[in-house]
Design a protein around this motif. Structure first.
Motif, mmCIF file in Angstrom:
data_model
loop_
_atom_site.group_PDB
_atom_site.id
_atom_site.type_symbol
_atom_site.label_atom_id
_atom_site.label_comp_id
_atom_site.label_asym_id
_atom_site.label_seq_id
_atom_site.Cartn_x
_atom_site.Cartn_y
_atom_site.Cartn_z
ATOM 1 N N GLY A 160 7.163 -5.118 3.783
ATOM 2 C CA GLY A 160 7.793 -5.574 5.007
ATOM 3 C C GLY A 160 8.404 -6.948 4.897
ATOM 4 O O GLY A 160 9.556 -7.168 5.237
ATOM 5 N N TYR A 161 7.625 -7.920 4.382
ATOM 6 C CA TYR A 161 8.142 -9.284 4.269
ATOM 7 C C TYR A 161 7.620 -10.028 3.048
ATOM 8 O O TYR A 161 7.739 -11.245 2.953
ATOM 9 N N GLY A 162 7.054 -9.301 2.094
ATOM 10 C CA GLY A 162 6.696 -9.899 0.822
ATOM 11 C C GLY A 162 5.287 -10.402 0.671
ATOM 12 O O GLY A 162 4.953 -10.981 -0.372
ATOM 13 N N HIS A 163 4.431 -10.181 1.650
ATOM 14 C CA HIS A 163 3.042 -10.633 1.507
ATOM 15 C C HIS A 163 2.343 -9.803 0.436
ATOM 16 O O HIS A 163 2.456 -8.572 0.428
ATOM 17 N N ILE A 167 2.194 -5.621 0.047
ATOM 18 C CA ILE A 167 2.736 -4.922 -1.125
ATOM 19 C C ILE A 167 1.655 -4.061 -1.764
ATOM 20 O O ILE A 167 1.893 -2.895 -2.127
ATOM 21 N N MET A 168 0.450 -4.610 -1.890
ATOM 22 C CA MET A 168 -0.629 -3.843 -2.501
ATOM 23 C C MET A 168 -1.065 -2.681 -1.616
ATOM 24 O O MET A 168 -1.405 -1.600 -2.127
ATOM 25 N N ALA A 169 -1.049 -2.858 -0.308
ATOM 26 C CA ALA A 169 -1.360 -1.747 0.594
ATOM 27 C C ALA A 169 -0.361 -0.605 0.377
ATOM 28 O O ALA A 169 -0.740 0.571 0.350
ATOM 29 N N HIS A 170 0.918 -0.962 0.225
ATOM 30 C CA HIS A 170 1.942 0.047 -0.081
ATOM 31 C C HIS A 170 1.615 0.784 -1.377
ATOM 32 O O HIS A 170 1.672 2.022 -1.432
ATOM 33 N N ARG A 171 1.306 0.030 -2.414
ATOM 34 C CA ARG A 171 1.056 0.647 -3.719
ATOM 35 C C ARG A 171 -0.180 1.534 -3.699
ATOM 36 O O ARG A 171 -0.177 2.649 -4.247
ATOM 37 N N TRP A 199 6.819 4.598 6.269
ATOM 38 C CA TRP A 199 6.760 3.143 6.171
ATOM 39 C C TRP A 199 7.085 2.559 7.538
ATOM 40 O O TRP A 199 7.987 3.051 8.233
ATOM 41 N N THR A 200 6.374 1.516 7.936
ATOM 42 C CA THR A 200 6.749 0.819 9.158
ATOM 43 C C THR A 200 8.123 0.185 8.977
ATOM 44 O O THR A 200 8.515 -0.179 7.869
ATOM 45 N N ALA A 201 8.854 0.057 10.064
ATOM 46 C CA ALA A 201 10.209 -0.490 9.987
ATOM 47 C C ALA A 201 10.582 -1.086 11.339
ATOM 48 O O ALA A 201 10.200 -0.560 12.380
ATOM 49 N N PHE A 234 11.909 -10.314 7.780
ATOM 50 C CA PHE A 234 11.666 -8.880 7.887
ATOM 51 C C PHE A 234 12.782 -8.240 8.704
ATOM 52 O O PHE A 234 13.663 -8.923 9.216
ATOM 53 N N GLY A 235 12.731 -6.936 8.804
ATOM 54 C CA GLY A 235 13.782 -6.191 9.494
ATOM 55 C C GLY A 235 14.552 -5.332 8.511
ATOM 56 O O GLY A 235 14.699 -5.698 7.334
#
Length: 318
Positions: A160-163, A167-171, A199-201, A234-235
């Motif tokens: 979402g914004y690089g945290h 990122i790890m939650a995504h992976r 994915w949230t957006a 983000f966005g």
């Protein structure tokens, strides 16, 4: 476990027909991006499961009388945020919320490049330590095989914004999506194939509308307004949004849930701000991108899905 509690006398699982699993990085992330969606599906009878990956130990504390909870003092913020999350979930009507691998198994990593990235339990360590990553995926696979969701929600590949934790939650969520269905993957429970991964957006048009509303509120709202949406980290482009969940009847519950995260979030009217004091509008409409699976069901005027379960045959007990 929830599946055991719902088992009939013959041992067969009696799970609700629709099951939604969300994987978020820290307490409060779930409410900011998906609170109205969670409340809406829970109210409609779906089984909603929230998995939070860390306790958010590295967060700044916005409540002066609780300042000593912070990481540079007593380092007890994570424990406090467990209670905040429970209060928020009570507002949203979500009864199944848990931490990945148990509370405190993985620690908040802080922002990218922060010294906390290297702490022994930092969630971001899974990016360089295969054993840590495997442990995280296994813990999530066991939840998936237990609650058997048809829909999984997490973040995109930049979190979402690089945290780092996003990122790890995504992976981890992406890996678990595949591993849960693989009978060769060594984890508790029988294999389960999830139908859809979202994915949230937040479309830029919605951010722009929120920014305009914040400016119109003027001095009544004590938050700072950015000069333009382009300044926000983000966005996403509107055309990437596949799905819009309109749950305005749960907008009030979402605001109350945001207020429950009081060490991290300040709420004023229909707006909120984090430690940077940048105001954002909270609404009952939330947006998603379909990453895996097939779209289906009714569409809105923009051609977006209106139901996360659209096109999925109700699986009952699975």
């Amino acid at each position: 476990m929830i599946a055991d509690s719902l088992a009939g006398q013959d041992g067969n699982r009696q799970l609700p027909a629709r099951r939604l699993l969300l994987v978020h990085a820290h307490p409060d992330d779930e409410t900011i991006g998906t609170g109205a969606t969670m409340a809406s599906y829970a109210a409609a009878g779906a089984h909603v499961t929230l998995v939070t990956c860390t306790l958010g130990e590295e967060g700044e504390v916005l409540v002066p009388e609780l300042a000593l909870l912070a990481v540079d003092h007593a380092d007890q913020l994570g424990g406090w945020r467990i209670a905040e999350l429970a209060a928020a979930m009570a507002e949203l009507g979500v009864i199944d919320h848990r931490f990945l691998g148990a509370a405190g198994r993985f620690r908040d990593s802080g922002m990218m490049g922060h010294p906390a990235n290297g702490k022994p339990r930092a969630f971001w360590r899974a990016s360089s330590d295969a054993a840590v990553f495997q442990a995280a995926v296994t813990a999530l696979v066991e939840v998936i095989r237990e609650v058997r969701p048809q829909v999984l929600i997490s973040y995109d590949d930049v979190g979402g914004y690089g945290h780092p934790d996003h990122i790890m939650a995504h992976r981890v969520a992406t890996a678990a999506f595949g591993a849960a269905a693989d009978p060769r993957f060594d984890a508790e429970g029988a294999g389960w194939q999830i139908s859809k991964l979202y994915w949230t957006a937040t479309p830029r048009s919605a951010l722009a509308a929120g920014l305009q509303a914040l400016r119109s509120a003027g001095a009544d709202i004590p938050f700072t307004a950015v000069g333009s949406v382009a300044e926000l980290p983000f966005g996403c482009a509107d055309e990437l949004v596949s799905t819009a969940i309109v749950a305005e009847e749960h907008a009030g519950a979402k605001l109350r849930a945001l207020a429950a995260h009081r060490t991290q979030v300040t709420v004023a009217g229909t707006f909120f701000a984090l430690s940077n004091n940048l105001g954002q509008q909270s609404t009952g409409t939330e947006y998603f991108r379909l990453a895996l699976g097939s779209p289906g069901g009714e569409r809105d005027a923009q051609g977006r899905e209106t139901d996360l379960f659209g096109g999925i045959a109700e699986a009952g007990t699975g």
